[in-house]
Design an enzyme around this catalytic site. Structure first.
Site, mmCIF file in Angstrom:
data_model
loop_
_atom_site.group_PDB
_atom_site.id
_atom_site.type_symbol
_atom_site.label_atom_id
_atom_site.label_comp_id
_atom_site.label_asym_id
_atom_site.label_seq_id
_atom_site.Cartn_x
_atom_site.Cartn_y
_atom_site.Cartn_z
ATOM 1 N N SER A 120 -7.219 -1.627 -12.175
ATOM 2 C CA SER A 120 -7.107 -2.834 -12.987
ATOM 3 C C SER A 120 -5.988 -2.633 -13.982
ATOM 4 O O SER A 120 -5.536 -1.516 -14.193
ATOM 5 C CB SER A 120 -8.431 -3.078 -13.713
ATOM 6 O OG SER A 120 -8.383 -4.272 -14.451
ATOM 7 N N CYS A 563 -0.119 -4.576 3.839
ATOM 8 C CA CYS A 563 -0.964 -3.438 3.486
ATOM 9 C C CYS A 563 -0.222 -2.543 2.501
ATOM 10 O O CYS A 563 0.869 -2.070 2.817
ATOM 11 C CB CYS A 563 -1.348 -2.640 4.724
ATOM 12 S SG CYS A 563 -2.204 -1.108 4.324
ATOM 13 N N CYS A 587 -5.936 4.373 3.860
ATOM 14 C CA CYS A 587 -6.526 3.182 3.255
ATOM 15 C C CYS A 587 -6.906 3.406 1.800
ATOM 16 O O CYS A 587 -7.478 4.450 1.462
ATOM 17 C CB CYS A 587 -7.751 2.761 4.061
ATOM 18 S SG CYS A 587 -8.561 1.269 3.450
#
Lengths: 618, 271
Positions: A120, A563, A587
């Site tokens: 964040s 991605c 990932c």
């Protein structure tokens, strides 16, 4: 309208692809002219070997494996140890102390430690925290940087035009704190544990469990471990365990995978708009001391994004002892050009003279990315279902113009806790009072007031783009504050907005200079992400043949570009054809692929617990 | 074959061997390590840590020996900061019976060397009296590859390092250990008590799953201090600086052997 045209042309393409005569099946049998079946070398080995797409009951390799699961009971299970989930846990524990009730509260978090998957900005509105822990300062919550200055810029290729930030504007940050949210969440986890909540990091909730008649949720099952890449059991195979609970709170963050499943099963989006998203990037920079302005907050829009692509940037200067700054970039996932690469837009942005001025002499020490929700009230699903509810970003409560959602997530967690506590006390299956409580709270008031700002970007069919959005905010919203009687629509899902590659121009991105801008793989290395390579890829496809037949041929394989971790690659086979290769190890759990895949063929499921990025205070 | 061993009085007690396993808490192998700005070390604050991979293999081997009834009790030990307890809990979740944590104050942590750790372990061996000590061959943070060897010397016990297989010897009176050496594999017989260090191919460790993690909370974890053990942690070495490895310079491709020789001549590497 343009939107309907897009949808029907895309639908036509997918339908046409499905009708392609398939003489050779995936397993390589073909019918010759004489009708004989001959085995051929498979065109491409199976991509999706995950048990969620391959029934182990029918798989001979699993014949002798004991599939029973141990089960444990809890009153409330919370999936996700982020701001929303932990606030719900803490509030429940507080309610139990207040009312003298006893409940077993379990939080399951897939990251190896609480906070390690948090990504964040963040410029935190302390509202949600203050309500939960009025004594947060004494408790040592790591809010060390009050905002001291606030600026908003419009970037052109060479200039940075300051725009006025009047009080009351969503971008005005007086009273807020710049935080490293991962550290705040780690602190929240400690508070939860001290209140008696059981917090289990390194455990992924993989499956929702239902009652006998399938009508209500009765709990979750954690992930199995020890399945080989080809889907067969390894010696180390162990079944996950089940938690049976009275209420299940889903707090997985934006586009959670269990939330996606529950939303579909209970049709929670009926009568509401689908969720829309953005992808957010963030880098942590150690600035040169002379360019460090602790407490300074900057937001902006413009270059290098074209006016038709929603997005913006932030730069937050932390004050925690060293000259750290968070530099971030958001690209709305409703962009239409499949050649667009959000990662490269971000890297290019840092070369703008105004931004380069702040970063020159500094060193990049962190990188990460995560999808964020942009749909606001229009896209809020029904929040409760029989046996549980959705909280925080998983439902979608980000105030988009403010670029803030943590305070709403925490408040929603608290309200859900109250509803859940009540439901357990009265024996109700569904914590129905939660949704009403949220609608009467400041969360809803806030989201309702800004509901038209993000969609105003599409005013006049998107021809004005960012200018339209800003004009609306300044000319209309500043006076109406959301009291205008109309509500703009988002105009459909993000994935439907992608145009075929033939209708779009390829984009030429400059090479990274390794001082301000960097390549994708060295950026991914900074996330410290890792997954056991010998497990089925957790990025599963509903149909292994669709990437080659549709994604690549129609859209030029946009997953290679959206991605942020280089998971998707089209590699050339010996026969010259291209095959999708999924580098699941890279990932970083951002969920963008599940959101933006034009064929919605990608279904992200959780890998083994404890895997994924290892963000440090991001 | 294994039941045969237990009946023979030679292999320690008929209850099986007592094993002591060393675990070290290190920065997780997948983390991108960063040098501190003052070059005194690497950044560890907030960074993901986990059990040293070779120690996981050691723990797994001890648990397997218990399952095969070769061993009766397995004890894990870790020398480190308060957070080393998490590492020990992982070992307990994998099947170790109990754990010992030798807690090192933060100030002395950065200067801790294998010589100190081996002395601490030697002291613990005096009271615990294990038949077998299994350590990881080296830690992935310092790559020292010394603790096992030093411990064996301090105890005057035989050592079998870089083990890729541990089994009872032919006459069941000793341990037969296959070692990975430069030239291939070497098989030796060692008498117990002994120190064995684990290499990569010894086994593939199991996962510490949640039901076992929950059970492990109830297993005993004892704390000790270096003072209690009477070991002096005076550093023998001083780290002067820690630096990033030099950035690899780009190479150049040559088209022919003549080109190659020409380039080597240019650089004065060939006359």
């Amino acid at each position: 309208s343009k939107q309907t045209m897009l949808s029907s042309s895309r639908a036509a393409l997918v339908a046409a692809a499905a009708k392609l005569p398939r003489l050779v099946t995936r397993y390589g049998y073909c019918t010759t002219a004489a009708g004989e079946r001959q085995q051929q070398k498979p065109l491409s080995p199976k991509i999706t070997t995950h048990p969620t797409r391959n029934d182990r009951a029918k798989d001979p390799r699993w014949k002798d494996i004991d599939m029973t699961r141990a089960a444990d009971e809890a009153d409330v299970v919370i999936v996700g140890g982020g701001p929303a989930g932990l606030s719900a846990a803490c509030r429940l524990a507080q309610l139990n102390a207040e009312k003298g009730t006893e409940m077993r509260i379990v939080v399951l978090e897939k990251a190896s430690s609480v906070g390690a998957h948090i990504m964040s900005g963040a410029c935190l509105d302390p509202k949600g925290l203050v309500e939960l822990f009025p004594d947060w300062q004494e408790r040592g919550a790591p809010l060390h940087t009050p905002v001291t200055g606030d600026k908003f810029y419009m970037l052109t290729e060479k200039r940075a035009i300051p725009l006025p930030l009047l009080p009351g504007m969503p971008m005005h940050n007086h009273g807020n704190y710049i935080v490293r949210l991962g550290n705040v969440v780690a602190w929240l986890g400690e508070q939860a544990e001290s209140l008696g909540v059981e917090v289990y990091p390194g455990v992924a909730a993989a499956e929702v469990l239902y009652t006998e008649d399938g009508s209500a949720v009765k709990g979750v099952a954690t992930n199995d471990v020890g399945i080989a890449k080809d889907g067969s059991p390894k010696d180390s195979f162990e079944r996950g365990m089940e938690f049976h609970c009275k209420q299940l709170i889903i707090a997985e963050g934006t586009h959670g995978h269990l939330a996606k499943h529950l939303i579909n099963r209970y049709d929670l989006r009926a009568g509401r708009e689908p969720q829309t998203y953005g992808i957010g990037f963030k880098e942590l920079w150690e600035l040169s001391e002379d360019r460090w302005r602790p407490g300074y907050v900057e937001h902006g829009v413009g270059w290098p994004l074209d006016s038709g692509t929603y997005g913006g940037y932030f730069i937050y200067h932390l004050n925690e002892g060293s000259p750290l700054a968070a530099v971030g970039f958001v690209v709305g996932l409703d962009y239409s050009n499949p050649y667009l690469s959000p990662f490269h837009e971000f890297q290019q942005f840092k070369h703008h003279p105004h931004v380069a001025a702040a970063l020159t002499g500094g060193k990049r020490i962190g990188y990460g990315a995560r999808a964020l929700n942009e749909g606001g009230v229009q896209s809020l699903p029904k929040l409760t279902f029989p046996g549980g509810c959705l909280v925080g970003c998983t439902a979608g409560m980000i105030n988009v113009p403010k670029v803030k959602g943590t305070h709403n997530a925490m408040k929603s967690g608290s309200l859900a806790a109250e509803a859940v506590h009540e439901a357990i006390g009265s024996g109700e299956i569904e914590p129905a009072t939660y949704e009403e409580a949220l609608r009467n709270s400041w969360v809803y008031k806030e989201l309702h007031s800004v509901r038209n700002i993000r969609p105003s970007f599409h005013l006049l069919n998107g021809r004005l783009g960012m200018f339209g959005g800003m004009a609306y905010t300044g000319a209309v919203w500043y006076f109406t504050r959301g009291r205008e009687p109309w509500t703009f629509s988002h105009g459909g899902t993000d994935h439907e907005k992608l145009l075929p590659a033939k209708d779009c121009k390829p984009k030429d991105y400059p090479k990274p200079d390794n001082v301000l801008s960097f390549d994708l793989l060295s950026s991914v290395a900074l996330t410290s992400t890792n997954h056991d390579h010998d497990q089925p890829p957790h990025l599963t496809l509903y149909d292994d043949s669709v990437p080659g037949q549709v994604n690549l041929s129609v859209y030029d394989g946009p997953e290679q570009r959206f991605c942020p971790a280089g998971v998707y690659e089209y590699v050339e086979l010996d026969d010259g054809s291209k095959r999708l290769q999924i580098n699941a190890q890279n990932c970083i759990h951002c969920k963008t692929c599940d959101i933006k895949d034009p064929t919605q063929n990608i279904n992200w499921v959780t890998p083994q617990g404890g895997e994924g990025p290892a963000y440090n205070g991001m | 074959k294994y039941i045969h061993i237990i009946n023979k009085a030679d292999m320690a007690a008929s209850k099986g061997l007592k094993i002591l396993v060393g675990c070290k808490r290190v920065i997780d192998y997948a983390v991108k390590v960063r040098v501190k700005p003052d070059r005194s070390g690497v950044v560890t604050e907030g960074v993901k840590h986990s059990m040293n991979p070779f120690d996981e293999i050691a723990v797994e081997e001890a648990v397997r020996m218990k399952e095969k009834k070769l061993a009766g009790e397995a004890v894990a030990i870790s020398v480190g900061p308060p957070q080393s307890q998490e590492t020990l809990r992982t070992a307990l979740a994998m099947g170790i019976d109990r754990a010992i944590h030798v807690e090192i104050p933060l100030a002395q942590l950065e200067k801790l060397q294998p010589i100190h750790v081996s002395k601490l372990l030697a002291k613990v061996c005096e009271s615990e009296k294990p038949d077998l000590v299994i350590l990881g061959k080296q830690a992935i943070d310092d790559d020292c590859n010394q603790t096992g060897q030093m411990l064996a010397a301090l105890l005057d016990w035989p050592q079998a390092t870089f083990a890729s297989k541990i089994e009872p010897s032919q006459d069941s009176k000793q341990l037969r250990v296959t070692r990975e050496v430069d030239g291939g594999l070497e098989t030796i017989d060692v008498s117990v008590p002994a120190v064995v260090t684990s290499d990569l191919r010894l086994n593939e460790p199991r996962y510490a799953t949640l039901p076992n993690i929950m059970k492990a909370k109830k297993k005993p974890l004892a704390k000790m201090s270096p003072d209690q053990l009477g070991v002096d942690l005076q550093p023998r070495q001083e780290v002067i600086s820690v630096e990033d490895p030099p950035v690899r310079k780009a190479g150049a491709k040559v088209e022919s052997v003549e080109d190659l020789v020409g380039k080597l001549r240019e650089k004065g590497l060939v006359k």
